[in-house]
Design an enzyme around this catalytic site. Structure first.
Site, mmCIF file in Angstrom:
data_model
loop_
_atom_site.group_PDB
_atom_site.id
_atom_site.type_symbol
_atom_site.label_atom_id
_atom_site.label_comp_id
_atom_site.label_asym_id
_atom_site.label_seq_id
_atom_site.Cartn_x
_atom_site.Cartn_y
_atom_site.Cartn_z
ATOM 1 N N ASN A 212 0.848 -1.191 0.000
ATOM 2 C CA ASN A 212 0.000 0.000 0.000
ATOM 3 C C ASN A 212 0.883 1.240 0.000
ATOM 4 O O ASN A 212 2.107 1.127 -0.028
ATOM 5 C CB ASN A 212 -0.980 -0.030 1.185
ATOM 6 N N ASP A 281 -3.790 -6.505 4.691
ATOM 7 C CA ASP A 281 -4.705 -7.420 5.383
ATOM 8 C C ASP A 281 -4.653 -8.859 4.883
ATOM 9 O O ASP A 281 -4.961 -9.779 5.623
ATOM 10 C CB ASP A 281 -6.138 -6.889 5.273
ATOM 11 N N LYS A 291 8.685 -16.644 -11.410
ATOM 12 C CA LYS A 291 7.946 -15.491 -11.925
ATOM 13 C C LYS A 291 6.786 -15.990 -12.790
ATOM 14 O O LYS A 291 6.988 -16.838 -13.673
ATOM 15 C CB LYS A 291 8.888 -14.610 -12.755
ATOM 16 N N PRO A 309 -2.210 -12.033 10.118
ATOM 17 C CA PRO A 309 -2.481 -11.864 11.546
ATOM 18 C C PRO A 309 -2.659 -10.385 11.876
ATOM 19 O O PRO A 309 -2.011 -9.537 11.266
ATOM 20 C CB PRO A 309 -1.210 -12.395 12.219
ATOM 21 N N ASP A 310 -3.569 -10.088 12.801
ATOM 22 C CA ASP A 310 -3.736 -8.709 13.266
ATOM 23 C C ASP A 310 -2.756 -8.500 14.422
ATOM 24 O O ASP A 310 -2.966 -9.011 15.528
ATOM 25 C CB ASP A 310 -5.183 -8.452 13.704
ATOM 26 N N PHE A 327 -3.615 2.820 15.267
ATOM 27 C CA PHE A 327 -3.887 3.896 14.321
ATOM 28 C C PHE A 327 -5.018 3.450 13.408
ATOM 29 O O PHE A 327 -5.189 2.254 13.189
ATOM 30 C CB PHE A 327 -2.637 4.195 13.475
ATOM 31 N N LYS A 341 -13.512 0.683 16.235
ATOM 32 C CA LYS A 341 -12.272 -0.085 16.004
ATOM 33 C C LYS A 341 -11.463 -0.216 17.288
ATOM 34 O O LYS A 341 -10.882 -1.262 17.569
ATOM 35 C CB LYS A 341 -11.439 0.624 14.923
ATOM 36 N N LYS A 345 -10.450 -3.790 18.763
ATOM 37 C CA LYS A 345 -9.047 -4.207 18.913
ATOM 38 C C LYS A 345 -8.646 -4.259 20.387
ATOM 39 O O LYS A 345 -7.521 -4.647 20.701
ATOM 40 C CB LYS A 345 -8.137 -3.251 18.155
HETATM 41 O O1 C5P Z 1 -8.059 -2.881 11.039
HETATM 42 P P1 C5P Z 1 -7.183 -1.754 10.620
HETATM 43 O O2 C5P Z 1 -6.133 -2.150 9.610
HETATM 44 O O3 C5P Z 1 -7.917 -0.540 10.159
HETATM 45 O O4 C5P Z 1 -6.437 -1.308 11.964
HETATM 46 C C1 C5P Z 1 -5.417 -0.403 11.991
HETATM 47 C C2 C5P Z 1 -4.567 -0.611 13.201
HETATM 48 O O5 C5P Z 1 -4.308 -2.002 13.421
HETATM 49 C C3 C5P Z 1 -3.189 -0.002 13.064
HETATM 50 O O6 C5P Z 1 -2.723 0.334 14.336
HETATM 51 C C4 C5P Z 1 -2.387 -1.140 12.445
HETATM 52 O O7 C5P Z 1 -0.999 -0.999 12.676
HETATM 53 C C5 C5P Z 1 -2.957 -2.337 13.155
HETATM 54 N N1 C5P Z 1 -2.968 -3.583 12.356
HETATM 55 C C6 C5P Z 1 -2.122 -4.622 12.704
HETATM 56 N N2 C5P Z 1 -2.144 -5.792 12.009
HETATM 57 C C7 C5P Z 1 -2.998 -5.960 10.968
HETATM 58 C C8 C5P Z 1 -3.842 -4.908 10.589
HETATM 59 C C9 C5P Z 1 -3.794 -3.728 11.304
HETATM 60 O O8 C5P Z 1 -1.353 -4.476 13.671
HETATM 61 N N3 C5P Z 1 -2.985 -7.092 10.304
#
Ligand code: C5P
Length: 404
Positions: A212, A281, A291, A309-310, A327, A341, A345
């Site tokens: 991104n 994501d 390739k 993973p989040d 953030f 959010k 979280k």
């Molecule tokens: O769900 P979203 O991407 O909008 O959330 C943003 C926040 O979650 C940011 O602090 C980002 O660094 C964190 N995040 C993360 N791992 C992910 C997605 C988001 O730590 N896979």
């Protein structure tokens, strides 16, 4: 460097004899650009390396070189020049001048100013490696440290004499960073901060991938502000083209999986975690080893994705989490989505970017979401905003003894 972060600071910049005097032209420019008033004082030897005319033009003030300068109405330059100073910075600090300082000698204007001062003294040594290693120099530097003098550097590397080793002066930018850091209030002293910054890169094949437009600027600005506030800072960075902030430990990663693992390895040591990274994501479930070929008779590639993973949520879920800050960049309805959010979280503080297009820009405007409500901070450049956010985070920290 942030706009006017040294506004109102008055520095006496003392130059002594050494080839590193050329770096002081750039340092003066950086200091004045940051809003500091710079009063240059040069020893006789320094004027052999760069002229007072150059230093006057860059600092915008007359340069003093002589104890008997008739411009001071009371003829007390050694007292008057340091009275309005917030600090005296000796750069470059020669072997000879360090020896003078360590012994409290006062045989020229600059040495006398240092003895007569009532403000902090910072020295930036610059010399050949043998001169630096000389036991007398090491003794003098140890004495200066014991006397409360701040010693910045020296650096290691190639020297003007052709030799390689310790003793070269910090570059102008690093000297600037060390001075700015010296003045920042130490509101995170003794705290350990772990941050993620930048985008991640999820490969499709050995040459392609999805990512991104995150530049990493906000995360790097926060890392710098936390370091200046006295914290021990560990920055886990995705692929960005930014220099590591001075004094920050940086670990580079590419993918969300690597970022997750790097964070999980270090989070037990952290008092504060700030997830600034724009983590991609999804990743493809099978990356191609070769390739992917493009040919008229081939079908278009089809990818299937799995969720990454989040990292923030994983940190917040730990049995003894650090103070976790998230953030959010939303393309609409930030007021609603931000708080939602934060709760999802499970973090005490979430910082929402106002306006979705802050990626790569130099300034930003944010809303802080927390259980007590939402607070908007005024628009500012990212470094000023980072300083304000670090102050907001510091205010909300539980007592050290209660953190973990
Ligand atoms: O769900 P979203 O991407 O909008 O959330 C943003 C926040 O979650 C940011 O602090 C980002 O660094 C964190 N995040 C993360 N791992 C992910 C997605 C988001 O730590 N896979």
């Amino acid at each position: 460097m942030a706009t006017a972060e040294l506004a109102g600071k008055h520095l006496v910049l003392g130059m002594t004899g050494g080839i590193a005097c050329y770096k002081i032209a750039e340092l003066t420019r950086l200091l004045t650009k940051a809003g500091a008033t710079v009063q240059v004082v040069m020893t006789e030897a320094a004027t052999q390396f760069i002229t007072p005319v150059t230093m006057q033009a860059l600092s915008g003030r007359p340069v003093y070189t002589n104890q008997w300068d008739a411009r001071m109405p009371n003829n007390m330059a050694h007292i008057d020049l340091s009275r309005e100073a917030d600090a005296i910075v000796i750069a470059p600090a020669s072997t000879d001048f360090l020896a003078k300082l360590a012994h409290g000698m006062a045989d020229d204007l600059l040495a006398t100013l240092c003895v007569a001062r009532d403000c902090p003294l910072l020295v930036v040594p610059a010399m050949n490696r043998q001169m630096w290693q000389n036991p007398a120099t090491q003794r003098n530097v140890a004495q200066l440290r014991a006397d409360g003098v701040e010693v910045l550097g020296p650096d290691s590397g190639p020297q003007a004499c052709g030799e390689i080793g310790d003793g070269r002066m910090l570059e102008a930018a690093a000297t600037y960073e060390a001075i700015a850091s010296f003045f920042a209030p130490k509101i995170l002293s003794g705290r350990r901060v772990l941050l993620t910054a930048g985008p991640t890169f999820e490969p499709l094949d050995p040459v392609r991938g999805i990512t991104n437009r995150s530049s990493g600027k906000m995360g790097f600005a926060l890392a710098r502000a936390a370091q200046q506030a006295g914290a021990d800072v560990h920055l886990v960075a995705g692929p960005v083209a930014l220099e590591t902030p001075w004094g920050v430990f940086r670990e580079d990663v590419q993918t969300a999986g690597q970022m997750h693992d790097a964070v999980m390895r270090s989070v037990a040591d952290a008092d504060i975690f700030i997830g600034v990274a724009a983590v991609v994501d999804w990743r493809v479930d099978h990356t191609s080893e070769h390739k992917i070929k493009k040919a008229a008779d081939r079908a278009l590639p089809v990818f299937s994705f799995v969720e990454n993973p989040d990292i923030l949520a994983a940190v917040a879920k730990l049995p003894h989490p650090p103070f976790a800050v998230g953030f959010a960049a939303e393309s609409g309805d930030l007021e609603v989505h931000g708080e939602e959010k934060r709760v999802r979280k499970n973090v005490p503080l979430l910082i929402g970017n106002l306006g979705p297009l802050t990626f790569g820009m130099d300034d930003n405007e944010v809303i802080l979401f927390e259980a007590a409500g939402a607070t908007r901070l005024p628009r500012a450049d990212k470094q000023t905003l980072a300083r304000a956010l670090i102050a907001e985070i510091a205010k909300r920290l539980p007592d050290t003894s209660l953190i973990r």
